[in-house]
Design an enzyme around this catalytic site. Structure first.
Site, PDB file in Angstrom:
ATOM      1  N   GLY A  12       0.828  -1.202   0.000  1.00  0.00           N
ATOM      2  CA  GLY A  12       0.000   0.000   0.000  1.00  0.00           C
ATOM      3  C   GLY A  12       0.862   1.252   0.000  1.00  0.00           C
ATOM      4  O   GLY A  12       0.461   2.292   0.535  1.00  0.00           O
ATOM      5  N   GLY A  13       2.031   1.159  -0.642  1.00  0.00           N
ATOM      6  CA  GLY A  13       2.974   2.291  -0.618  1.00  0.00           C
ATOM      7  C   GLY A  13       2.663   3.386  -1.629  1.00  0.00           C
ATOM      8  O   GLY A  13       3.365   4.388  -1.695  1.00  0.00           O
ATOM      9  N   ARG A  15      -0.017   5.364  -1.821  1.00  0.00           N
ATOM     10  CA  ARG A  15      -0.722   6.572  -1.340  1.00  0.00           C
ATOM     11  C   ARG A  15      -0.868   6.523   0.192  1.00  0.00           C
ATOM     12  O   ARG A  15      -0.495   5.528   0.824  1.00  0.00           O
ATOM     13  CB  ARG A  15      -2.097   6.696  -2.002  1.00  0.00           C
ATOM     14  CG  ARG A  15      -3.083   5.610  -1.657  1.00  0.00           C
ATOM     15  CD  ARG A  15      -4.490   5.961  -2.156  1.00  0.00           C
ATOM     16  NE  ARG A  15      -5.481   5.204  -1.448  1.00  0.00           N
ATOM     17  CZ  ARG A  15      -6.180   4.206  -1.985  1.00  0.00           C
ATOM     18  NH1 ARG A  15      -5.985   3.861  -3.240  1.00  0.00           N
ATOM     19  NH2 ARG A  15      -7.082   3.577  -1.257  1.00  0.00           N
ATOM     20  N   ASP A  62      -1.894  -7.619  -5.373  1.00  0.00           N
ATOM     21  CA  ASP A  62      -3.045  -7.694  -4.476  1.00  0.00           C
ATOM     22  C   ASP A  62      -2.591  -8.583  -3.317  1.00  0.00           C
ATOM     23  O   ASP A  62      -2.368  -9.785  -3.509  1.00  0.00           O
ATOM     24  CB  ASP A  62      -4.256  -8.299  -5.207  1.00  0.00           C
ATOM     25  CG  ASP A  62      -5.485  -8.373  -4.313  1.00  0.00           C
ATOM     26  OD1 ASP A  62      -5.318  -8.370  -3.079  1.00  0.00           O
ATOM     27  OD2 ASP A  62      -6.602  -8.444  -4.844  1.00  0.00           O
ATOM     28  N   VAL A  63      -2.442  -7.995  -2.137  1.00  0.00           N
ATOM     29  CA  VAL A  63      -1.864  -8.765  -1.023  1.00  0.00           C
ATOM     30  C   VAL A  63      -2.770  -9.882  -0.523  1.00  0.00           C
ATOM     31  O   VAL A  63      -2.327 -10.753   0.227  1.00  0.00           O
ATOM     32  CB  VAL A  63      -1.475  -7.859   0.181  1.00  0.00           C
ATOM     33  CG1 VAL A  63      -0.375  -6.895  -0.178  1.00  0.00           C
ATOM     34  CG2 VAL A  63      -2.681  -7.154   0.774  1.00  0.00           C
ATOM     35  N   ASN A  89       1.248  -2.495   5.421  1.00  0.00           N
ATOM     36  CA  ASN A  89       0.412  -1.295   5.575  1.00  0.00           C
ATOM     37  C   ASN A  89      -0.901  -1.377   4.788  1.00  0.00           C
ATOM     38  O   ASN A  89      -1.880  -0.738   5.162  1.00  0.00           O
ATOM     39  CB  ASN A  89       1.237  -0.081   5.112  1.00  0.00           C
ATOM     40  CG  ASN A  89       0.381   1.131   4.829  1.00  0.00           C
ATOM     41  OD1 ASN A  89      -0.059   1.837   5.730  1.00  0.00           O
ATOM     42  ND2 ASN A  89       0.113   1.375   3.543  1.00  0.00           N
ATOM     43  N   SER A 142      -4.282  -0.511  14.296  1.00  0.00           N
ATOM     44  CA  SER A 142      -5.201   0.631  14.409  1.00  0.00           C
ATOM     45  C   SER A 142      -5.683   0.778  15.847  1.00  0.00           C
ATOM     46  O   SER A 142      -5.773  -0.217  16.581  1.00  0.00           O
ATOM     47  CB  SER A 142      -6.419   0.414  13.506  1.00  0.00           C
ATOM     48  OG  SER A 142      -7.383   1.426  13.747  1.00  0.00           O
ATOM     49  N   TYR A 154     -13.483  -4.578  10.724  1.00  0.00           N
ATOM     50  CA  TYR A 154     -12.180  -3.903  10.665  1.00  0.00           C
ATOM     51  C   TYR A 154     -11.457  -3.994  12.023  1.00  0.00           C
ATOM     52  O   TYR A 154     -10.294  -4.401  12.091  1.00  0.00           O
ATOM     53  CB  TYR A 154     -12.417  -2.441  10.264  1.00  0.00           C
ATOM     54  CG  TYR A 154     -11.187  -1.595  10.153  1.00  0.00           C
ATOM     55  CD1 TYR A 154     -10.479  -1.522   8.956  1.00  0.00           C
ATOM     56  CD2 TYR A 154     -10.725  -0.837  11.239  1.00  0.00           C
ATOM     57  CE1 TYR A 154      -9.345  -0.708   8.844  1.00  0.00           C
ATOM     58  CE2 TYR A 154      -9.599  -0.034  11.133  1.00  0.00           C
ATOM     59  CZ  TYR A 154      -8.921   0.024   9.935  1.00  0.00           C
ATOM     60  OH  TYR A 154      -7.810   0.825   9.829  1.00  0.00           O
ATOM     61  N   LYS A 158      -7.893  -5.909  12.915  1.00  0.00           N
ATOM     62  CA  LYS A 158      -6.717  -5.166  13.390  1.00  0.00           C
ATOM     63  C   LYS A 158      -6.237  -5.775  14.717  1.00  0.00           C
ATOM     64  O   LYS A 158      -5.043  -5.895  14.949  1.00  0.00           O
ATOM     65  CB  LYS A 158      -7.040  -3.676  13.561  1.00  0.00           C
ATOM     66  CG  LYS A 158      -7.185  -2.942  12.231  1.00  0.00           C
ATOM     67  CD  LYS A 158      -5.883  -2.939  11.434  1.00  0.00           C
ATOM     68  CE  LYS A 158      -5.954  -2.091  10.192  1.00  0.00           C
ATOM     69  NZ  LYS A 158      -4.741  -2.150   9.361  1.00  0.00           N
TER      70      LYS A 158
END
Ligand code: NDP
Length: 267
Positions: A12-13, A15, A62-63, A89, A142, A154, A158
């Site tokens: 996710g580097g 943005r 796509d991780v 990330n 998070s 979510y 996390k």
């Protein structure tokens, strides 16, 4: 700052927070591999962060797909021959909704990207790090994994990332491969775009320091954690959250409460 001769993979580097981490790493001479689904975005970010101090490789990934994660690390090994740092990330968010309204496809995506993606990347990175008997893994958790804020899929995923951090850190401490987790508070990235300006104002009223972070704040903390100054820090879950989790009673926890604040704010 001279080149560090270190190589970091940042998922996710392209943005948001991942880009902030990539910026701080490259400024400090760390070569980075940025991964995400949108290749164009990765290339745009690489052009923006271009520096004589560090190389940047973009790998469309796509991780949540293990074969794509394997390809990401194959490409990294091909180009740089090692992985010193992994930053897990990449992630997606979830709109606030009661459990009865939640879209189960979204739940699967959250499990796939926010947890399984972390697992796939860590598993392969550890293989490469073990060969060199050193390494650093930073997971982006998070505050929602620490306290009960709305986000019924979510938050639990996390929390799983936080627990995974501790288990992996204890498994790998003797190598040493260090594993830590940063839990950001509010960072105004694309992920937060669904919040209106008014929502943000209301959140800031309830956040003890009344301030959001910027992606580079997370980048600076990640950089510190990977540095030798942090050589005894492993298995830590570090909140960088403007005091959200410090306020035991100050931040309401239920969806109904949040809705109440919103209503109070506009009335
Ligand atoms: P953004 O939505 O701005 O960025 C998310 C990044 O993840 C994008 O680069 C996106 O790239 C990538 N991504 C999403 N899905 C995948 C996938 N399947 N495979 C690979 N990459 C993917 O979010 P943030 O920068 O705000 O969030 C980054 C991390 O920080 C997340 O893990 C998030 O949960 C966490 N976080 C954010 C907070 C905030 O307030 N913003 C607070 C606490 C934690 P692409 O779409 O091209 O794949």
């Amino acid at each position: 700052m001279a080149r560090s001769n270190k190589v970091a993979v940042i998922t996710g580097g392209g943005r948001g927070i991942g880009k902030g981490i990539a910026r701080i790493f490259t400024q400090n001479g760390i070569d980075v591999v940025i991964a995400g689904r949108n290749f164009e975005k990765l290339e745009k970010t690489a052009a923006e962060l271009k520096s004589p101090k560090a190389e940047i490789l973009c790998v469309q990934t796509d991780v949540s797909v293990q074969t794509q994660v394997e390809r990401l690390f194959d490409k990294t090994m091909e180009k740089f021959g090692k992985v010193d740092i992994l930053v897990n990330n990449a992630g997606i968010a979830e709109p606030m909704a009661p459990i009865t309204d939640i879209d189960m496809k979204l739940v699967d995506d959250i499990v796939g990207i926010n947890f399984k993606g972390v697992y796939y990347c860590a598993r392969r990175a550890v293989k490469e790090m073990l060969a060199r008997k050193s390494g650093n893994i930073i997971n982006i958790g998070s505050v929602e994994g620490l306290i009960s804020l709305p986000g019924i899929a979510y938050g639990p995923m996390k929390a799983a990332v936080h627990r995974f951090t501790k288990l992996l850190a204890s498994e790998l401490a003797a190598i040493p491969i260090r594993v830590n987790c940063i839990c950001p508070g509010l960072v105004l990235t694309e992920m937060m775009e669904e919040l209106s300006d008014r929502d943000v104002e209301v959140f800031l009223v309830h956040i003890p320091m009344h301030k959001a972070l910027v992606p580079d704040d997370v980048g600076k903390l990640a950089y510190f954690l990977t540095s030798d100054d942090a050589r005894y820090i492993t298995g830590s879950i570090i909140a960088a959250d403007s005091g959200i989790t410090a306020a035991t009673t100050g931040f309401n926890t239920s969806l109904q409460d949040v809705e109440k604040w919103m209503k109070a704010a506009v009335s």
